[in-house]
Scaffold this motif. Structure first.
Motif, PDB file in Angstrom:
ATOM      1  N   ASN A 126      60.200   2.209 -13.112  1.00 58.35           N
ATOM      2  CA  ASN A 126      60.449   3.609 -12.735  1.00 58.35           C
ATOM      3  C   ASN A 126      60.827   3.728 -11.264  1.00 58.35           C
ATOM      4  OD1 ASN A 126      60.069   4.789 -15.260  1.00 58.35           O
ATOM      5  ND2 ASN A 126      57.863   4.934 -14.970  1.00 58.35           N
ATOM      6  N   ARG A 127      60.148   2.970 -10.399  1.00 61.14           N
ATOM      7  CA  ARG A 127      60.486   2.990  -8.960  1.00 61.14           C
ATOM      8  C   ARG A 127      61.911   2.477  -8.743  1.00 61.14           C
ATOM      9  NH1 ARG A 127      55.099   1.700  -8.264  1.00 61.14           N
ATOM     10  NH2 ARG A 127      55.482  -0.531  -8.339  1.00 61.14           N
ATOM     11  N   LEU A 128      62.264   1.393  -9.433  1.00 57.78           N
ATOM     12  CA  LEU A 128      63.622   0.850  -9.311  1.00 57.78           C
ATOM     13  C   LEU A 128      64.659   1.867  -9.788  1.00 57.78           C
ATOM     14  CD1 LEU A 128      63.015  -2.797 -10.567  1.00 57.78           C
ATOM     15  CD2 LEU A 128      63.770  -2.132  -8.270  1.00 57.78           C
ATOM     16  N   ARG A 129      64.368   2.577 -10.873  1.00 55.71           N
ATOM     17  CA  ARG A 129      65.292   3.579 -11.392  1.00 55.71           C
ATOM     18  C   ARG A 129      65.462   4.718 -10.396  1.00 55.71           C
ATOM     19  NH1 ARG A 129      63.941   7.999 -13.329  1.00 55.71           N
ATOM     20  NH2 ARG A 129      61.892   7.349 -14.057  1.00 55.71           N
ATOM     21  N   ARG A 130      64.341   5.210  -9.857  1.00 54.24           N
ATOM     22  CA  ARG A 130      64.412   6.322  -8.900  1.00 54.24           C
ATOM     23  C   ARG A 130      65.150   5.938  -7.620  1.00 54.24           C
ATOM     24  NH1 ARG A 130      59.052   7.137 -10.701  1.00 54.24           N
ATOM     25  NH2 ARG A 130      58.275   6.155  -8.813  1.00 54.24           N
ATOM     26  N   SER A 131      65.059   4.694  -7.213  1.00 52.98           N
ATOM     27  CA  SER A 131      65.737   4.246  -5.990  1.00 52.98           C
ATOM     28  C   SER A 131      67.164   3.775  -6.274  1.00 52.98           C
ATOM     29  CB  SER A 131      64.945   3.126  -5.321  1.00 52.98           C
ATOM     30  OG  SER A 131      64.980   1.961  -6.117  1.00 52.98           O
ATOM     31  N   HIS A 132      67.598   3.892  -7.523  1.00 55.30           N
ATOM     32  CA  HIS A 132      68.946   3.476  -7.953  1.00 55.30           C
ATOM     33  C   HIS A 132      69.176   1.984  -7.738  1.00 55.30           C
ATOM     34  CE1 HIS A 132      69.932   7.685  -8.491  1.00 55.30           C
ATOM     35  NE2 HIS A 132      69.409   7.904  -7.295  1.00 55.30           N
ATOM     36  N   ASP A 133      68.108   1.204  -7.815  1.00 56.26           N
ATOM     37  CA  ASP A 133      68.206  -0.241  -7.644  1.00 56.26           C
ATOM     38  C   ASP A 133      67.925  -0.985  -8.953  1.00 56.26           C
ATOM     39  OD1 ASP A 133      68.700  -2.507  -6.077  1.00 56.26           O
ATOM     40  OD2 ASP A 133      66.548  -2.828  -5.744  1.00 56.26           O
ATOM     41  N   GLY A 134      67.596  -0.245  -9.997  1.00 60.06           N
ATOM     42  CA  GLY A 134      67.255  -0.862 -11.275  1.00 60.06           C
ATOM     43  C   GLY A 134      68.428  -0.889 -12.236  1.00 60.06           C
ATOM     44  N   PRO A 135      68.175  -1.358 -13.434  1.00 58.42           N
ATOM     45  CA  PRO A 135      69.220  -1.381 -14.451  1.00 58.42           C
ATOM     46  C   PRO A 135      69.589   0.045 -14.872  1.00 58.42           C
ATOM     47  CG  PRO A 135      67.114  -2.025 -15.401  1.00 58.42           C
ATOM     48  CD  PRO A 135      66.907  -1.893 -13.928  1.00 58.42           C
ATOM     49  N   PRO A 136      70.804   0.243 -15.379  1.00 57.03           N
ATOM     50  CA  PRO A 136      71.205   1.584 -15.825  1.00 57.03           C
ATOM     51  C   PRO A 136      70.270   2.107 -16.912  1.00 57.03           C
ATOM     52  CG  PRO A 136      73.067   0.060 -15.892  1.00 57.03           C
ATOM     53  CD  PRO A 136      71.845  -0.746 -15.593  1.00 57.03           C
ATOM     54  N   ALA A 137      69.959   3.389 -16.832  1.00 58.29           N
ATOM     55  CA  ALA A 137      69.076   4.029 -17.801  1.00 58.29           C
ATOM     56  C   ALA A 137      69.799   5.213 -18.432  1.00 58.29           C
ATOM     57  CB  ALA A 137      67.797   4.500 -17.122  1.00 58.29           C
ATOM     58  N   ILE A 138      69.415   5.515 -19.653  1.00 60.95           N
ATOM     59  CA  ILE A 138      69.945   6.680 -20.363  1.00 60.95           C
ATOM     60  C   ILE A 138      68.863   7.752 -20.331  1.00 60.95           C
ATOM     61  CG2 ILE A 138      70.777   7.549 -22.578  1.00 60.95           C
ATOM     62  CD1 ILE A 138      71.459   4.545 -23.208  1.00 60.95           C
ATOM     63  N   ARG A 139      69.181   8.874 -19.737  1.00 55.80           N
ATOM     64  CA  ARG A 139      68.190   9.951 -19.621  1.00 55.80           C
ATOM     65  C   ARG A 139      68.206  10.791 -20.891  1.00 55.80           C
ATOM     66  NH1 ARG A 139      67.222  13.823 -14.483  1.00 55.80           N
ATOM     67  NH2 ARG A 139      65.448  14.908 -15.356  1.00 55.80           N
ATOM     68  N   ILE A 140      67.086  10.813 -21.576  1.00 52.68           N
ATOM     69  CA  ILE A 140      66.952  11.597 -22.795  1.00 52.68           C
ATOM     70  C   ILE A 140      66.466  13.010 -22.457  1.00 52.68           C
ATOM     71  CG2 ILE A 140      65.783  11.754 -25.039  1.00 52.68           C
ATOM     72  CD1 ILE A 140      67.865   9.437 -24.732  1.00 52.68           C
ATOM     73  N   ASN A 141      65.479  13.095 -21.605  1.00 55.88           N
ATOM     74  CA  ASN A 141      65.000  14.375 -21.066  1.00 55.88           C
ATOM     75  C   ASN A 141      64.362  14.085 -19.711  1.00 55.88           C
ATOM     76  OD1 ASN A 141      62.220  13.666 -21.486  1.00 55.88           O
ATOM     77  ND2 ASN A 141      62.353  14.388 -23.603  1.00 55.88           N
ATOM     78  N   ALA A 142      63.628  15.030 -19.163  1.00 53.91           N
ATOM     79  CA  ALA A 142      63.072  14.870 -17.821  1.00 53.91           C
ATOM     80  C   ALA A 142      62.118  13.689 -17.686  1.00 53.91           C
ATOM     81  CB  ALA A 142      62.364  16.151 -17.391  1.00 53.91           C
ATOM     82  N   ARG A 143      61.501  13.278 -18.798  1.00 51.69           N
ATOM     83  CA  ARG A 143      60.498  12.213 -18.722  1.00 51.69           C
ATOM     84  C   ARG A 143      60.860  10.946 -19.487  1.00 51.69           C
ATOM     85  NH1 ARG A 143      54.549  14.692 -19.355  1.00 51.69           N
ATOM     86  NH2 ARG A 143      54.359  15.386 -17.208  1.00 51.69           N
ATOM     87  N   VAL A 144      61.836  11.014 -20.346  1.00 51.21           N
ATOM     88  CA  VAL A 144      62.140   9.885 -21.227  1.00 51.21           C
ATOM     89  C   VAL A 144      63.478   9.253 -20.843  1.00 51.21           C
ATOM     90  CG1 VAL A 144      62.566   9.159 -23.611  1.00 51.21           C
ATOM     91  CG2 VAL A 144      60.824  10.895 -23.119  1.00 51.21           C
ATOM     92  N   PHE A 145      63.416   7.952 -20.605  1.00 51.58           N
ATOM     93  CA  PHE A 145      64.607   7.163 -20.309  1.00 51.58           C
ATOM     94  C   PHE A 145      64.645   5.991 -21.266  1.00 51.58           C
ATOM     95  CE2 PHE A 145      63.688   9.432 -16.458  1.00 51.58           C
ATOM     96  CZ  PHE A 145      64.932   9.743 -15.942  1.00 51.58           C
TER      97      PHE A 145
END
Length: 88
Positions: free
Chosen positions: A27-46
């Motif tokens: 989650n930290r990597l995703r928020r910092s845009h340093d992680g693998p690409p994620a698909i956002r389903i809603n505000a809490r689900v990726f």
């Protein structure tokens, strides 16, 4: 998930386990845009595509001498298994 298109998707917990890190770290990597690409389903689900996780690992893999002396002599034996996991 019986749809083949959805079989390659995994939750944050599954993706973190696949990468060998904690869900909080992912989650930290995703928020910092340093992680693998994620698909956002809603505000809490990726969700994550397994092929994106493997690509992210490959791009972060260092080729050449290790930068940390504690890494010397350590071989990566997980990448061949990673390729097999992606094919599932």
């Amino acid at each position: 998930m019986s749809d083949p298109a959805q079989q390659s998707l995994c939750s944050t917990a599954e993706a973190a386990e696949f990468l060998g890190i904690s869900p909080a770290s992912l989650n930290r990597l995703r928020r910092s845009h340093d992680g693998p690409p994620a698909i956002r389903i809603n505000a809490r689900v990726f969700l994550y595509r397994r092929c994106d996780l493997a690509t992210w690992i490959r791009r972060r893999t260092q080729i050449g001498p290790p930068t940390n002396s504690s890494d010397r002599g350590r071989e990566c034996s997980t990448l061949p298994q990673l390729e097999k996991d992606i094919e599932k």
